[in-house]
Design a protein around this motif. Structure first.
Motif, PDB file in Angstrom:
ATOM      1  N   PRO A 646       0.809  -1.230   0.000  1.00 44.05           N
ATOM      2  CA  PRO A 646       0.000   0.000   0.000  1.00 44.05           C
ATOM      3  C   PRO A 646       0.836   1.271   0.000  1.00 44.05           C
ATOM      4  CG  PRO A 646      -0.848  -1.576   1.598  1.00 44.05           C
ATOM      5  CD  PRO A 646       0.472  -2.107   1.132  1.00 44.05           C
ATOM      6  N   SER A 647       1.991   1.264   0.700  1.00 46.89           N
ATOM      7  CA  SER A 647       2.792   2.488   0.748  1.00 46.89           C
ATOM      8  C   SER A 647       3.339   2.844  -0.628  1.00 46.89           C
ATOM      9  CB  SER A 647       3.941   2.312   1.750  1.00 46.89           C
ATOM     10  OG  SER A 647       4.793   1.265   1.333  1.00 46.89           O
ATOM     11  N   ILE A 648       3.735   1.830  -1.408  1.00 49.86           N
ATOM     12  CA  ILE A 648       4.253   2.080  -2.757  1.00 49.86           C
ATOM     13  C   ILE A 648       3.125   2.541  -3.678  1.00 49.86           C
ATOM     14  CG2 ILE A 648       5.296   0.985  -4.772  1.00 49.86           C
ATOM     15  CD1 ILE A 648       6.906  -0.760  -2.905  1.00 49.86           C
ATOM     16  N   VAL A 649       1.954   1.901  -3.571  1.00 51.14           N
ATOM     17  CA  VAL A 649       0.812   2.288  -4.409  1.00 51.14           C
ATOM     18  C   VAL A 649       0.424   3.734  -4.165  1.00 51.14           C
ATOM     19  CG1 VAL A 649      -1.657   1.920  -4.754  1.00 51.14           C
ATOM     20  CG2 VAL A 649      -0.118  -0.014  -4.746  1.00 51.14           C
ATOM     21  N   ASN A 650       0.305   4.111  -2.880  1.00 51.80           N
ATOM     22  CA  ASN A 650      -0.110   5.478  -2.553  1.00 51.80           C
ATOM     23  C   ASN A 650       0.899   6.494  -3.073  1.00 51.80           C
ATOM     24  OD1 ASN A 650      -2.361   4.514  -1.246  1.00 51.80           O
ATOM     25  ND2 ASN A 650      -1.381   4.426   0.753  1.00 51.80           N
ATOM     26  N   MET A 651       2.180   6.182  -2.882  1.00 50.34           N
ATOM     27  CA  MET A 651       3.217   7.114  -3.313  1.00 50.34           C
ATOM     28  C   MET A 651       3.209   7.283  -4.831  1.00 50.34           C
ATOM     29  SD  MET A 651       6.437   6.925  -4.878  1.00 50.34           S
ATOM     30  CE  MET A 651       6.985   5.271  -4.508  1.00 50.34           C
ATOM     31  N   MET A 652       3.165   6.170  -5.589  1.00 51.66           N
ATOM     32  CA  MET A 652       3.210   6.256  -7.049  1.00 51.66           C
ATOM     33  C   MET A 652       1.938   6.895  -7.598  1.00 51.66           C
ATOM     34  SD  MET A 652       5.209   2.908  -8.418  1.00 51.66           S
ATOM     35  CE  MET A 652       5.222   3.676 -10.020  1.00 51.66           C
ATOM     36  N   LYS A 653       0.808   6.638  -6.963  1.00 53.49           N
ATOM     37  CA  LYS A 653      -0.453   7.267  -7.399  1.00 53.49           C
ATOM     38  C   LYS A 653      -0.341   8.793  -7.324  1.00 53.49           C
ATOM     39  CE  LYS A 653      -5.458   7.016  -6.569  1.00 53.49           C
ATOM     40  NZ  LYS A 653      -5.758   8.412  -6.339  1.00 53.49           N
ATOM     41  N   LYS A 654       0.193   9.271  -6.208  1.00 51.02           N
ATOM     42  CA  LYS A 654       0.342  10.725  -6.057  1.00 51.02           C
ATOM     43  C   LYS A 654       1.299  11.285  -7.111  1.00 51.02           C
ATOM     44  CE  LYS A 654      -0.533  10.775  -1.069  1.00 51.02           C
ATOM     45  NZ  LYS A 654       0.050  11.056   0.260  1.00 51.02           N
ATOM     46  N   ARG A 655       2.405  10.575  -7.354  1.00 49.02           N
ATOM     47  CA  ARG A 655       3.401  11.072  -8.313  1.00 49.02           C
ATOM     48  C   ARG A 655       2.804  11.150  -9.727  1.00 49.02           C
ATOM     49  NH1 ARG A 655       8.597   7.371  -7.363  1.00 49.02           N
ATOM     50  NH2 ARG A 655       9.830   9.069  -8.211  1.00 49.02           N
ATOM     51  N   LEU A 656       2.103  10.089 -10.114  1.00 48.28           N
ATOM     52  CA  LEU A 656       1.571  10.061 -11.475  1.00 48.28           C
ATOM     53  C   LEU A 656       0.414  11.042 -11.656  1.00 48.28           C
ATOM     54  CD1 LEU A 656       1.692   6.215 -12.105  1.00 48.28           C
ATOM     55  CD2 LEU A 656       3.155   7.946 -13.120  1.00 48.28           C
ATOM     56  N   GLU A 657      -0.386  11.220 -10.616  1.00 49.37           N
ATOM     57  CA  GLU A 657      -1.482  12.191 -10.721  1.00 49.37           C
ATOM     58  C   GLU A 657      -0.943  13.607 -10.868  1.00 49.37           C
ATOM     59  OE1 GLU A 657      -3.801  11.346  -7.280  1.00 49.37           O
ATOM     60  OE2 GLU A 657      -5.104   9.906  -8.331  1.00 49.37           O
ATOM     61  N   LYS A 658       0.215  13.883 -10.251  1.00 48.75           N
ATOM     62  CA  LYS A 658       0.825  15.201 -10.424  1.00 48.75           C
ATOM     63  C   LYS A 658       1.289  15.422 -11.860  1.00 48.75           C
ATOM     64  CE  LYS A 658       2.327  16.250  -5.714  1.00 48.75           C
ATOM     65  NZ  LYS A 658       1.668  17.558  -5.684  1.00 48.75           N
ATOM     66  N   LEU A 659       1.520  14.326 -12.596  1.00 54.22           N
ATOM     67  CA  LEU A 659       1.933  14.451 -14.001  1.00 54.22           C
ATOM     68  C   LEU A 659       0.728  14.538 -14.937  1.00 54.22           C
ATOM     69  CD1 LEU A 659       4.881  11.894 -14.194  1.00 54.22           C
ATOM     70  CD2 LEU A 659       4.977  14.351 -13.752  1.00 54.22           C
ATOM     71  N   GLY A 660      -0.483  14.489 -14.379  1.00 55.69           N
ATOM     72  CA  GLY A 660      -1.682  14.653 -15.193  1.00 55.69           C
ATOM     73  C   GLY A 660      -2.406  13.365 -15.531  1.00 55.69           C
ATOM     74  N   TYR A 661      -1.851  12.220 -15.111  1.00 53.83           N
ATOM     75  CA  TYR A 661      -2.493  10.948 -15.440  1.00 53.83           C
ATOM     76  C   TYR A 661      -3.667  10.676 -14.514  1.00 53.83           C
ATOM     77  CZ  TYR A 661       1.710  10.106 -18.203  1.00 53.83           C
ATOM     78  OH  TYR A 661       2.715  10.192 -19.112  1.00 53.83           O
ATOM     79  N   LYS A 662      -4.622   9.902 -15.021  1.00 52.98           N
ATOM     80  CA  LYS A 662      -5.757   9.435 -14.205  1.00 52.98           C
ATOM     81  C   LYS A 662      -5.409   8.033 -13.731  1.00 52.98           C
ATOM     82  CE  LYS A 662      -8.400  10.486 -17.753  1.00 52.98           C
ATOM     83  NZ  LYS A 662      -7.580  11.482 -18.431  1.00 52.98           N
ATOM     84  N   ILE A 663      -5.307   7.862 -12.428  1.00 48.04           N
ATOM     85  CA  ILE A 663      -4.785   6.627 -11.852  1.00 48.04           C
ATOM     86  C   ILE A 663      -5.891   5.852 -11.154  1.00 48.04           C
ATOM     87  CG2 ILE A 663      -3.083   5.625 -10.290  1.00 48.04           C
ATOM     88  CD1 ILE A 663      -1.926   7.122 -12.712  1.00 48.04           C
TER      89      ILE A 663
END
Length: 761
Positions: A646-663
């Motif tokens: 879960p910690s990796i999922v949450n972190m990567m979700k935030k990073r990719l959403e900042k790049l404009g992707y829908k996660i």
């Protein structure tokens, strides 16, 4: 002496730095493990509570069902007696003319069989007059004198006289003080109402027969109350007949009944359920508020219902939960000790290596022969360190990279959200830089220990890579050696560019050593070949159809056949002492093997040697996005992100959403596939971890491609093993990335894969 002092000072400073780094690292690991232990503990606790609640609900439902079946069974028995033609006829004559006694044999027989469960059986005429009563082993005809001494339940009899229907009466307190209820069955003769059969059930007898034997934990029990909250059955006799709240509150005004009130309110709705609440153990002499679990269910008795509840102590499940937590903490503590010891050992080995190099340099200046001896010892120690590091790093590299992923990711996120003037910016940047250094340290250790296993491979334009390497070679080779290049366009191979450079550089250096005295011709050629066109490939286990063949040919002195069989052995060299380590061609062989390739050598004395290297070609075309590795590329596609951490999922979700992707993020690979299956075209890309519960990343890719072949898949992993490397050349995996992931690397991987998809479209 001054030199030795400088060494000691250097070692002290390095030791302090390493110790600080180790403390910080262990502290971060402790935080991460603490969170994981807490999540595991709460999940296990909640699961245990839910399971126990369901168990109590099952007990309550089972007991309620037994009560219902008991009452229905007795009512059916009365129907059988009332339906007996002989019994109906004799009772009709008695009621009509009063000249014959009713047939009571069936009533007596019924009572004799059921007397352990039924308090009494009575017979009334069509006017509600009691004409026969059987109780306590005695069967008597009722006279006016006895009538008032019999517990007749007149309200229930009057109800049946009025409705002429079967009826199960409400609970009431009999003349003996016990709580009872009646089962009433009207008797008809030729559709004419002629009397009533009544069976009286003692609740205490019913409790001892059906409820009391049910065990609920060590201290729990089963109790029954009616729909008004009056206790009907309870292990404490004084509680029977009292209201579950009102009477208790009058007797114990200082107790807290808040949660018990809420529970009773739920129970009186007539629905089944479970609850965790605070109450008291009423059988105890000293009442102390405790935490309880209960399951409750309605028992439908006639037109009314009773509530069957099965409470037990929460402490009975709390003890196993605490034992599980203690075991988890002991295991985690052991892991931390072992892991910290491994890290400390790696750091210590690295520090010893650096110190050894400094001392070796000092000793070389004093005596050449002593330096030769030191060199031999260094080579032996080097071999031992490679073996030690290889053993240690193979087991911990994957977990170490998983731990670094959230540290590096969250630090990178925080840096992008903070200005450089922020108070915490410098501290967070230190964490970020330390994490990057740790990532690079693991890379170097894996390469050094021959356990790199394709850890940072990518599609490489082989022609451009070789040409860049030859530019360097041309600048350092003497003028008496001519270089000839013979290349054709060979497309891409999956490779580590640095290692491929090392292969070409070492092979050219080896050719130079063979020609440096007399000069000569160095020819480097590269061709794309089919596996079936090379006889040598048919004799080896080659899986790809096309291979890139790189040949490095010299016109040097050549080699004997005996030497050709030894040139790839570690530390084998034909050079004079001090001119070579014997590791160059051994490293080349290891790199080629790690790329799923092969290397062969041909040589003749006085003619020269040629090294032929074969690398599998990658299928498809690739867009080069690496002109600037620091560029962070954005997009707006929809990505399915899967990782069971879960910690990796949450972190990567935030990073990719900042790049404009829908996660759309999931920690369960099977649930993620269900989401994907509902609307596959919704997603343009799947980013999945390789090592997961239920289904690994390769499995996810295989099932997703089967559902929707156009979907692109990027695989994340802590290290790339042989099966994963085989899948890279298949249609299942479009690209992969190694944890811990830098944002620019991840963004470029995504755009590269999606741009290839757009070009194919």
């Amino acid at each position: 002496m001054k030199f030795i002092k400088r060494i000691n000072i250097f070692n002290t400073i390095e030791s302090t730095k390493m110790m600080i780094f180790l403390i910080i690292f262990v502290f971060l690991v402790l935080i991460f493990l603490g969170r994981m232990i807490y999540v595991s503990y709460t999940y296990y606790r909640d699961t245990m509570v839910i399971q126990q609640e369901q168990h109590l609900l099952t007990i309550a439902k089972s007991t309620a069902r037994n009560l219902e079946l008991f009452v229905v069974g007795k009512a059916d028995n009365l129907k059988i007696i009332a339906g007996n033609p002989k019994f109906q006829k004799r009772l009709n004559v008695f009621v009509k003319d009063g000249i014959a006694q009713p047939d009571i044999s069936s009533i007596k027989a019924f009572y004799e069989v059921q007397k352990k469960e039924i308090q009494s059986v009575a017979l009334y005429d069509d006017k509600g007059k009691l004409i026969y009563h059987c109780s306590g082993g005695a069967s008597v005809k009722i006279s006016e004198q006895l009538y008032n001494s019999v517990d007749s339940g007149n309200d229930d009899v009057n109800y049946v006289l009025k409705t002429q229907q079967s009826y199960i009466g409400s609970v009431y307190q009999g003349i003996r003080g016990d709580f009872v209820f009646n089962i009433l069955q009207p008797v008809f003769y030729k559709e004419r109402f002629i009397g009533i059969l009544v069976a009286t059930i003692n609740l205490n007898t019913l409790y001892n027969h059906l409820v009391k034997p049910v065990k609920v934990g060590k201290k729990g029990y089963v109790m029954v109350k009616d729909k008004k909250g009056i206790i009907l059955m309870h292990p404490v006799k004084e509680q029977i007949g009292t209201h579950v709240i009102i009477k208790r509150k009058e007797k114990y005004p200082g107790l807290n009944f808040t949660e018990l009130k809420n529970l009773i309110k739920r129970q009186l709705t007539g629905k089944e359920g479970t609850a965790v609440y605070h109450s008291y153990w009423w059988p105890d002499s000293k009442l102390v508020m405790v935490k309880k679990l209960t399951g409750f269910a309605p028992a439908h008795i006639g037109d009314d219902f009773w509530i069957v509840a099965a409470p037990m102590s929460y402490e009975e499940i709390a003890d196993p939960i605490k034992e599980n937590l203690l075991s988890t903490l002991l295991i985690a503590g052991g892991f931390i000790i072992i892991f910290s010891s491994c890290i400390f050992l790696i750091i210590k080995i690295q520090k010893n290596k650096e110190a050894l190099e400094i001392k070796t340099k000092y000793l070389k200046e004093l005596n050449e022969k002593a330096e030769e001896l030191r060199k031999s010892e260094a080579q032996l120690q080097h071999s031992q360190k490679i073996q030690t590091i290889g053993t240690l790093t193979g087991g911990i590299a994957h977990e170490f990279n998983n731990l670094l992923t959230p540290i590096l990711g969250y630090a990178e996120l925080m840096l992008k959200d903070l200005s450089q003037e922020n108070y915490w910016y410098e501290d967070i940047n230190e964490i970020y830089e330390a994490a990057k250094k740790s990532k690079e340290l693991i890379k170097q250790i894996l390469i050094f220990s021959h356990r790199d296993n394709n850890k940072h491979y990518k599609p490489v334009k082989i022609n451009e890579l070789i040409k860049e390497t030859l530019k360097l070679m041309k600048s350092i080779l003497p003028s008496n050696i001519d270089i000839i290049e013979n290349f054709e366009d060979c497309g891409y191979i999956l490779a580590n560019p640095t290692q491929i450079n090392q292969v070409i550089f070492n092979l050219c250096t080896n050719a130079y050593d063979a020609m440096k005295k007399q000069g000569g011709l160095l020819e480097i050629s590269m061709h794309l070949i089919d596996k079936d066109d090379e006889n040598i490939l048919n004799n080896e286990d080659f899986s790809s159809k096309k291979y890139v063949k790189i040949s490095v040919k010299d016109t040097g002195c050549g080699m004997k056949e005996k030497i050709m069989h030894q040139i790839f052995d570690p530390f084998f060299t034909t050079k004079a002492v001090g001119e070579g380590t014997g590791l160059g061609l051994s490293v080349v062989h290891g790199i080629v093997a790690s790329h799923n390739g092969k290397i062969f050598v041909e040589s003749k004395i006085g003619k020269g040697s040629v090294f032929n290297v074969y690398f599998p070609q990658m299928e498809g075309q690739y867009v080069d996005l690496q002109n600037n590795n620091n560029i962070v590329l954005k997009g707006d596609e929809t990505i399915l992100l899967i990782d069971d951490d879960p910690s990796i999922v949450n972190m990567m979700k935030k990073r990719l959403e900042k790049l404009g992707y829908k996660i759309i993020a999931q920690t369960n690979s099977l649930k993620a596939l269900k989401i994907f299956k509902k609307n596959p075209p919704r997603f343009q890309l799947i980013i999945t971890d390789q090592t997961m519960h239920h289904l690994n990343g390769i499995g996810v890719a295989e099932k997703a491609k089967a559902i929707y072949p156009e979907i692109k898949v990027i695989l994340m992993t802590g290290f790339v093993n042989e099966p994963v490397k085989d899948y890279i050349n298949s249609p299942l995996i479009d690209d992969y990335i190694i944890k811990p992931v830098l944002l620019n690397e991840l963004s470029q991987k995504i755009r590269r894969v999606l741009m290839v998809n757009q070009q194919n479209d």
